[in-house]
Design a protein around this motif. Structure first.
Motif, PDB file in Angstrom:
ATOM      1  N   GLY A 145      37.207  17.977  77.065  1.00  0.00           N
ATOM      2  CA  GLY A 145      38.020  17.874  75.862  1.00  0.00           C
ATOM      3  C   GLY A 145      39.287  18.701  75.949  1.00  0.00           C
ATOM      4  N   LYS A 146      39.174  19.883  76.545  1.00  0.00           N
ATOM      5  CA  LYS A 146      40.356  20.741  76.690  1.00  0.00           C
ATOM      6  C   LYS A 146      41.324  20.160  77.708  1.00  0.00           C
ATOM      7  CE  LYS A 146      37.973  24.995  75.369  1.00  0.00           C
ATOM      8  NZ  LYS A 146      37.413  26.295  75.831  1.00  0.00           N
ATOM      9  N   ARG A 147      40.800  19.635  78.828  1.00  0.00           N
ATOM     10  CA  ARG A 147      41.671  19.055  79.853  1.00  0.00           C
ATOM     11  C   ARG A 147      42.358  17.792  79.339  1.00  0.00           C
ATOM     12  NH1 ARG A 147      40.985  20.698  85.224  1.00  0.00           N
ATOM     13  NH2 ARG A 147      40.070  22.783  85.239  1.00  0.00           N
ATOM     14  N   PHE A 148      41.573  16.891  78.752  1.00  0.00           N
ATOM     15  CA  PHE A 148      42.124  15.620  78.291  1.00  0.00           C
ATOM     16  C   PHE A 148      42.925  15.766  77.000  1.00  0.00           C
ATOM     17  CE2 PHE A 148      38.109  13.642  80.357  1.00  0.00           C
ATOM     18  CZ  PHE A 148      38.656  13.839  81.616  1.00  0.00           C
ATOM     19  N   GLY A 149      42.721  16.893  76.307  1.00  0.00           N
ATOM     20  CA  GLY A 149      43.443  17.113  75.053  1.00  0.00           C
ATOM     21  C   GLY A 149      44.807  17.744  75.238  1.00  0.00           C
ATOM     22  N   ALA A 150      45.221  17.954  76.472  1.00  0.00           N
ATOM     23  CA  ALA A 150      46.525  18.555  76.731  1.00  0.00           C
ATOM     24  C   ALA A 150      47.631  17.644  76.211  1.00  0.00           C
ATOM     25  CB  ALA A 150      46.705  18.816  78.221  1.00  0.00           C
ATOM     26  N   ALA A 151      48.719  18.245  75.790  1.00  0.00           N
ATOM     27  CA  ALA A 151      49.824  17.476  75.194  1.00  0.00           C
ATOM     28  C   ALA A 151      50.387  16.448  76.175  1.00  0.00           C
ATOM     29  CB  ALA A 151      50.923  18.436  74.738  1.00  0.00           C
ATOM     30  N   ARG A 152      50.466  16.803  77.461  1.00  0.00           N
ATOM     31  CA  ARG A 152      51.048  15.870  78.433  1.00  0.00           C
ATOM     32  C   ARG A 152      50.178  14.622  78.600  1.00  0.00           C
ATOM     33  NH1 ARG A 152      48.833  15.896  83.444  1.00  0.00           N
ATOM     34  NH2 ARG A 152      47.164  17.409  83.808  1.00  0.00           N
ATOM     35  N   ILE A 153      48.841  14.780  78.426  1.00  0.00           N
ATOM     36  CA  ILE A 153      47.942  13.626  78.523  1.00  0.00           C
ATOM     37  C   ILE A 153      48.169  12.706  77.330  1.00  0.00           C
ATOM     38  CG2 ILE A 153      45.565  12.861  78.694  1.00  0.00           C
ATOM     39  CD1 ILE A 153      46.460  14.451  81.110  1.00  0.00           C
ATOM     40  N   ALA A 154      48.245  13.276  76.142  1.00  0.00           N
ATOM     41  CA  ALA A 154      48.465  12.470  74.936  1.00  0.00           C
ATOM     42  C   ALA A 154      49.811  11.753  75.002  1.00  0.00           C
ATOM     43  CB  ALA A 154      48.386  13.360  73.694  1.00  0.00           C
ATOM     44  N   GLU A 155      50.837  12.458  75.452  1.00  0.00           N
ATOM     45  CA  GLU A 155      52.170  11.846  75.553  1.00  0.00           C
ATOM     46  C   GLU A 155      52.183  10.742  76.603  1.00  0.00           C
ATOM     47  OE1 GLU A 155      54.699  15.115  76.397  1.00  0.00           O
ATOM     48  OE2 GLU A 155      54.450  16.049  74.414  1.00  0.00           O
ATOM     49  N   GLY A 156      51.537  10.994  77.753  1.00  0.00           N
ATOM     50  CA  GLY A 156      51.473   9.978  78.800  1.00  0.00           C
ATOM     51  C   GLY A 156      50.704   8.749  78.361  1.00  0.00           C
ATOM     52  N   ALA A 157      49.632   8.955  77.612  1.00  0.00           N
ATOM     53  CA  ALA A 157      48.852   7.823  77.111  1.00  0.00           C
ATOM     54  C   ALA A 157      49.689   6.966  76.172  1.00  0.00           C
ATOM     55  CB  ALA A 157      47.593   8.337  76.398  1.00  0.00           C
ATOM     56  N   ARG A 158      50.381   7.623  75.237  1.00  0.00           N
ATOM     57  CA  ARG A 158      51.220   6.876  74.287  1.00  0.00           C
ATOM     58  C   ARG A 158      52.319   6.103  75.006  1.00  0.00           C
ATOM     59  NH1 ARG A 158      50.613  11.593  71.102  1.00  0.00           N
ATOM     60  NH2 ARG A 158      52.614  12.388  71.869  1.00  0.00           N
ATOM     61  N   ALA A 159      52.872   6.686  76.058  1.00  0.00           N
ATOM     62  CA  ALA A 159      53.955   6.020  76.798  1.00  0.00           C
ATOM     63  C   ALA A 159      53.492   4.696  77.402  1.00  0.00           C
ATOM     64  CB  ALA A 159      54.473   6.942  77.892  1.00  0.00           C
ATOM     65  N   HIS A 160      52.187   4.568  77.659  1.00  0.00           N
ATOM     66  CA  HIS A 160      51.652   3.324  78.230  1.00  0.00           C
ATOM     67  C   HIS A 160      50.871   2.504  77.208  1.00  0.00           C
ATOM     68  CE1 HIS A 160      52.872   4.302  82.329  1.00  0.00           C
ATOM     69  NE2 HIS A 160      52.442   5.535  82.121  1.00  0.00           N
ATOM     70  N   GLY A 161      50.997   2.859  75.937  1.00  0.00           N
ATOM     71  CA  GLY A 161      50.327   2.105  74.890  1.00  0.00           C
ATOM     72  C   GLY A 161      48.827   2.276  74.871  1.00  0.00           C
ATOM     73  N   LEU A 162      48.349   3.418  75.335  1.00  0.00           N
ATOM     74  CA  LEU A 162      46.916   3.680  75.388  1.00  0.00           C
ATOM     75  C   LEU A 162      46.552   4.882  74.531  1.00  0.00           C
ATOM     76  CD1 LEU A 162      46.325   3.394  79.261  1.00  0.00           C
ATOM     77  CD2 LEU A 162      45.933   1.602  77.559  1.00  0.00           C
ATOM     78  N   SER A 163      45.301   4.940  74.110  1.00  0.00           N
ATOM     79  CA  SER A 163      44.772   6.157  73.490  1.00  0.00           C
ATOM     80  C   SER A 163      44.321   7.095  74.604  1.00  0.00           C
ATOM     81  CB  SER A 163      43.596   5.821  72.575  1.00  0.00           C
ATOM     82  OG  SER A 163      42.489   5.353  73.347  1.00  0.00           O
ATOM     83  N   VAL A 164      44.011   8.322  74.242  1.00  0.00           N
ATOM     84  CA  VAL A 164      43.502   9.259  75.255  1.00  0.00           C
ATOM     85  C   VAL A 164      42.179   8.756  75.818  1.00  0.00           C
ATOM     86  CG1 VAL A 164      42.612  11.590  75.630  1.00  0.00           C
ATOM     87  CG2 VAL A 164      44.709  11.264  74.307  1.00  0.00           C
ATOM     88  N   TYR A 165      41.314   8.226  74.955  1.00  0.00           N
ATOM     89  CA  TYR A 165      40.027   7.726  75.438  1.00  0.00           C
ATOM     90  C   TYR A 165      40.230   6.542  76.388  1.00  0.00           C
ATOM     91  CZ  TYR A 165      35.115   6.316  75.452  1.00  0.00           C
ATOM     92  OH  TYR A 165      33.827   6.009  75.839  1.00  0.00           O
ATOM     93  N   GLU A 166      41.141   5.649  76.075  1.00  0.00           N
ATOM     94  CA  GLU A 166      41.427   4.524  76.972  1.00  0.00           C
ATOM     95  C   GLU A 166      42.008   5.012  78.294  1.00  0.00           C
ATOM     96  OE1 GLU A 166      42.443   0.912  73.805  1.00  0.00           O
ATOM     97  OE2 GLU A 166      43.982   2.409  74.308  1.00  0.00           O
ATOM     98  N   THR A 167      42.766   6.087  78.233  1.00  0.00           N
ATOM     99  CA  THR A 167      43.307   6.677  79.460  1.00  0.00           C
ATOM    100  C   THR A 167      42.189   7.206  80.340  1.00  0.00           C
ATOM    101  OG1 THR A 167      45.392   7.261  78.382  1.00  0.00           O
ATOM    102  CG2 THR A 167      44.820   8.502  80.359  1.00  0.00           C
ATOM    103  N   VAL A 168      41.181   7.824  79.728  1.00  0.00           N
ATOM    104  CA  VAL A 168      40.025   8.313  80.486  1.00  0.00           C
ATOM    105  C   VAL A 168      39.258   7.132  81.081  1.00  0.00           C
ATOM    106  CG1 VAL A 168      37.857   9.602  80.356  1.00  0.00           C
ATOM    107  CG2 VAL A 168      39.865  10.410  79.105  1.00  0.00           C
ATOM    108  N   ILE A 169      39.141   6.034  80.346  1.00  0.00           N
ATOM    109  CA  ILE A 169      38.478   4.837  80.878  1.00  0.00           C
ATOM    110  C   ILE A 169      39.225   4.333  82.111  1.00  0.00           C
ATOM    111  CG2 ILE A 169      37.891   2.421  80.441  1.00  0.00           C
ATOM    112  CD1 ILE A 169      37.467   3.139  77.504  1.00  0.00           C
ATOM    113  N   ALA A 170      40.549   4.182  81.980  1.00  0.00           N
ATOM    114  CA  ALA A 170      41.356   3.707  83.109  1.00  0.00           C
ATOM    115  C   ALA A 170      41.252   4.677  84.288  1.00  0.00           C
ATOM    116  CB  ALA A 170      42.809   3.542  82.672  1.00  0.00           C
ATOM    117  N   ALA A 171      41.250   5.970  83.998  1.00  0.00           N
ATOM    118  CA  ALA A 171      41.151   6.965  85.070  1.00  0.00           C
ATOM    119  C   ALA A 171      39.818   6.870  85.800  1.00  0.00           C
ATOM    120  CB  ALA A 171      41.343   8.365  84.496  1.00  0.00           C
ATOM    121  N   SER A 172      38.748   6.542  85.074  1.00  0.00           N
ATOM    122  CA  SER A 172      37.442   6.409  85.724  1.00  0.00           C
ATOM    123  C   SER A 172      37.430   5.228  86.690  1.00  0.00           C
ATOM    124  CB  SER A 172      36.334   6.260  84.671  1.00  0.00           C
ATOM    125  OG  SER A 172      36.362   4.992  84.044  1.00  0.00           O
TER     126      SER A 172
END
Length: 297
Positions: A145-172
């Motif tokens: 939660g701390k790693r994925f909750g970083a501001a750069r992760i949230a900003e990067g997810a939004r830039a690609h039209g994804l939520s943070v959780y969807e970003t974790v799915i894609a990363a897996s």
């Protein structure tokens, strides 16, 4: 001459004595009995100095050294559960039950629906005899939660039209499909390009997750599997992560390589080929199949 009263911070003057009463300056000499007593006293003091620490530490309990539990990148939740059971000396299945028990209360995002897959962050964790599965799982999820909750992760997810959780799915998925940072960035670009075009991802890794296996051989029958994790038949991302991604895979999703690639295949170890041309991809797949046939033969 001015009279000055004596100060308490100055040493008092010694009264002068008549010459016949002054003390002698000669050092006193010990008798033989005195020397023997002094020697025995020194030996006793030395013995006490050695014995006292031993007496003080004899009853102190030994400090337990923590054991290391390694959770590699890409492990599925089931693999983590089994590793925790082995590390803590518990019956198989104990940690799996703890993961979904209401009393454990893992700090997962709402989108996870109580499923810790993807949030058992890969790292090395210290384990003691008193450690419980609940404590370990909670610490893993809290770390994720701390790693994925970083501001750069949230900003990067939004830039690609994804939520943070969807970003974790894609990363897996990226973690499962690639084994080095350069290929991860390219696989992530393929995922983004296919999602943008409304194409099915067609990832073997998601089929393997649904079938509970790990293989590079996918049959036509496999692609007909009825499962939300069958990304040959179902468009979009799978409903949950298919493993626990590390930092490099997440970084690849929020900062993918530049390219128009839509296809990729690992023809041989260390040789993954990316292309936007389907005919070229088919030729690469044929080379992969030939290599696999030679290995099996």
């Amino acid at each position: 001459m001015t009279y000055r009263p004596p100060t308490p911070y100055a040493p008092p003057r010694r009264p002068s004595l008549p010459p016949g009463l002054r003390p002698s300056r000669r050092r006193p000499r010990l008798t033989r009995r005195g020397r023997l007593a002094l020697l025995l006293g020194a030996l006793v003091a030395a013995a006490v100095a050695v014995a006292l620490p031993l007496l003080l530490t004899r009853d102190e309990p030994a400090v337990e050294q923590p054991r290391a539990l390694l959770v590699p990148e890409g492990w599925r939740a089931g693999q983590v559960y089994r590793a925790v059971d082995r590390s803590l000396g518990l019956p198989e299945g104990t940690t799996r039950k703890a993961a979904t028990a209401s009393a454990t209360a893992l700090p997962l995002p709402a989108a996870a629906g109580g499923n810790p897959e993807g949030y058992l962050f890969p790292a090395t964790y210290p384990v003691l005899d008193a450690t419980t599965p609940e404590e370990l799982l909670r610490f893993m999820v809290d770390t994720a939660g701390k790693r994925f909750g970083a501001a750069r992760i949230a900003e990067g997810a939004r830039a690609h039209g994804l939520s943070v959780y969807e970003t974790v799915i894609a990363a897996s998925v990226v973690q499962a499909e690639a084994d080095n940072p350069e290929d991860m960035a390219k696989v992530a670009r393929v995922v983004h390009n296919r999602l943008a075009r409304g194409m099915a991802l067609q990832m073997d890794s998601t089929l393997n997750y649904a079938l509970g296996r790990s293989t590079v051989d996918t049959t036509v029958e496999d692609t007909r599997l009825r499962s939300p994790y069958n990304t040959y038949a179902r468009k979009g991302l799978p409903p949950s992560p298919i493993g626990n991604p590390g930092d490099q895979a997440v970084d690849a999703v929020i900062r993918p390589a530049d390219g128009d690639w839509l296809y990729f295949v690992t023809v041989a170890p260390g040789d993954t080929r990316f292309t936007a041309d389907y005919a070229t991809h088919q030729a690469n797949v044929a080379e992969f199949n030939a290599n696999r046939g030679a290995e099996k033969g």
